[in-house]
Each structure stands twice: as structure tokens, then as C-alpha cells.
Design an enzyme around this catalytic site. Structure first.
Site, PDB file in Angstrom:
ATOM      1  CE  LYS A  10      67.017  16.050  97.173  1.00  0.00           C
ATOM      2  NZ  LYS A  10      68.175  15.686  97.963  1.00  0.00           N
ATOM      3  CD  GLU A 155      72.205  20.178  95.110  1.00  0.00           C
ATOM      4  OE1 GLU A 155      71.343  20.663  95.838  1.00  0.00           O
ATOM      5  OE2 GLU A 155      72.038  19.123  94.478  1.00  0.00           O
ATOM      6  N   GLY A 161      71.122  16.490 102.690  1.00  0.00           N
ATOM      7  CA  GLY A 161      70.286  15.734 103.631  1.00  0.00           C
ATOM      8  C   GLY A 161      70.944  15.421 104.967  1.00  0.00           C
ATOM      9  CB  SER A 193      71.953  20.831 104.933  1.00  0.00           C
ATOM     10  OG  SER A 193      72.048  19.418 104.957  1.00  0.00           O
ATOM     11  N   GLY A 214      66.298  20.985  98.979  1.00  0.00           N
ATOM     12  CA  GLY A 214      65.670  19.663  98.951  1.00  0.00           C
ATOM     13  C   GLY A 214      64.637  19.532 100.060  1.00  0.00           C
TER      14      GLY A 214
HETATM   15  P1  13P Z   1      68.686  18.835 101.023  1.00  0.00           P
HETATM   16  O1  13P Z   1      68.263  20.301 101.007  1.00  0.00           O
HETATM   17  O2  13P Z   1      67.631  17.923 101.537  1.00  0.00           O
HETATM   18  O3  13P Z   1      70.016  18.674 101.702  1.00  0.00           O
HETATM   19  O4  13P Z   1      68.893  18.411  99.502  1.00  0.00           O
HETATM   20  C1  13P Z   1      69.657  19.215  98.666  1.00  0.00           C
HETATM   21  C2  13P Z   1      69.481  18.752  97.279  1.00  0.00           C
HETATM   22  O5  13P Z   1      69.871  17.645  96.932  1.00  0.00           O
HETATM   23  C3  13P Z   1      68.760  19.647  96.353  1.00  0.00           C
HETATM   24  O6  13P Z   1      68.912  19.243  95.040  1.00  0.00           O
END
Ligand code: 13P
Length: 230
Positions: A10, A155, A161, A193, A214
């Protein structure tokens, strides 16, 4: 069979951070799975040819021209990306991307022989109304059902998150509904997550083809562990 394990940084990191991430990751990495890292685009060229397959995080739906701030598929390719995320819920939300625009991005990537990783997933209110499958179907409506070599990342937005993940059965139901839209075999990934405590159960108890990670991917040791457990 080898799975795809993707780190989505990100808008995190810096040149120094990525430099030490690569060192620490390769010190731990023992997985036979395919590893892809979606770096912020200014770093793609710098970290090309460092033993990692690179992905962009988004691409323009246009070829070129007066589109200040945007990046074309050709530019991503020039910088060494082989893959690109499209339709990520954060891009859908903050850049108000529609399914039509995302399909145009898909076509731009295909034109440059880059592999799109198409992200889809439902918000909480859709899950609570038990309408997840319909919602996913709608997000995939514009993608040709005869398309080859598709990679779709499921997702759920409410899982990103938050530390929450769906029931394993619900992940499998989503995977089945996504696969059923296409005539050819496709790869379906799960994201939301993911960490080293839940990676093996998601991977072992479903027929998922990989994980999109993420927050936990920013820790290179944790990400190497996830890659091993997937
Ligand atoms: P998280 O793993 O932080 O939940 O994010 C997932 C994501 O958006 C991956 O593209």
C-alpha cells in the site's frame, strides 16, 4: 501446487525500508510458493531485478495523454512490473473507481502483457444482508467468462485491516461462486487480515490459490512465515 503469495505494501515504506525488507525477507524465505510484491510505484524501477516478482498497485484506464497523476500500463511494464492490482477496495473507495473503469484497466494491462490481479469483495452491509455472492457476481460481470489466466483476489472490505476474517466455509463459498463464473480454470486468492496465525488454516481448509497480504507483509519475517504456511 505452488501458490501465489502477494505482499501489498500500500502507501508504506521508503527506499531504505524496502532495501532492508528485501535483505530480511530473503534471510528467512524458504517457501516454494511464488512471491510477488506490490510496491509503491516510485520504487518499482529501483527494486527491479532483485529476485522478486513486482506488481503495480493500480494503473490508468487510458493509454497516455493529459491524465496528470496517473500511470500507464506501458510505464509499469518499463519499470519491471509483471503484475498489477486493480479494483482494490481502497482504490474503488478513494478514487471512486467503477466496475466499468476497472474493466478498462484490465484491458490496458492485457494489452501490455501484464497480469491483472483483480480485487473484489463485499462491504459489511452486503455480508449482513447475505448478498455476498450476488455482489461478487456483479463485480465480475464485465469480465469475459472465457478469459484465460485470470487472477481474482477475494478481499471482503470489512476484513481489510480489521483483524476479522470470514468463516472458512464462507471463504470457500465465495471462491466457488467466483470460479463458477468462468469456463476456464482461474486462480482465486484471499486477502483481508491474513497473518501467520491464520494463513495455514485459510490455505489448508479451502482450495485457495494464494494469499494477498497487506499490513502483515510489512514485516519481512512475518511475510516469509506466511509464504511458508500458505
Ligand atoms: P490487510 O492484510 O492489512 O488486512 O490488507 C489486505 C489488503 O488490502 C491486501 O490488498
Amino acid at each position: 501446487m505452488s501458490k501465489l503469495v502477494i505482499a501489498n505494501f500500500k502507501m508504506n515504506g521508503s527506499k531504505d525500508f524496502i532495501e532492508s525488507w528485501i535483505k530480511d525477507f530473503f534471510a528467512e524465505q524458504e517457501s516454494a510458493n511464488s512471491i510477488i510484491v506490490a510496491l509503491p510505484s516510485p520504487y518499482l524501477l529501483t527494486f527491479n531485478n532483485r529476485g522478486l516478482a513486482l506488481s503495480g498497485q493500480n494503473v490508468s484506464n487510458e493509454d497516455s495523454g493529459a491524465f496528470t497523476s496517473q500511470l500507464s500500463a506501458e510505464m509499469l511494464k518499463d519499470c519491471g512490473a509483471k503484475y498489477c492490482l486493480i479494483g482494490h477496495s481502497e482504490a474503488r473507495q478513494f478514487l471512486t473507481e467503477t466496475n466499468e473503469i476497472i474493466k478498462q484497466k484490465f484491458d490496458q494491462l492485457k494489452k501490455e502483457s501484464l497480469q491483472p490481479i483483480l480485487c473484489i469483495g463485499e462491504p459489511l452491509k452486503i455480508k449482513e444482508a447475505s448478498k455476498t455472492t450476488d455482489y461478487l457476481t456483479e463485480q465480475l460481470d464485465l469480465i469475459d467468462s472465457d478469459q484465460e489466466n485470470l487472477i481474482i483476489a477475494y478481499e471482503p472490505i470489512w476484513s481489510i485491516g480489521t483483524g476479522l476474517i470470514p468463516e472458512i466455509n464462507d471463504i470457500q463459498l465465495a471462491i466457488d461462486s467466483i470460479r463458477s463464473k468462468f469456463h476456464k480454470p482461474i486462480k482465486v486468492l484471499y486477502g483481508g487480515s491474513v497473518n501467520s496465525s491464520n494463513a495455514s488454516s485459510i490455505s489448508d481448509k479451502t482450495d485457495i490459490d494464494g494469499l494477498l497480504v497487506g499490513g502483515a507483509s510489512l514485516n519481512p519475517k512475518e511475510f516469509a512465515k506466511i509464504a511458508q504456511l500458505c
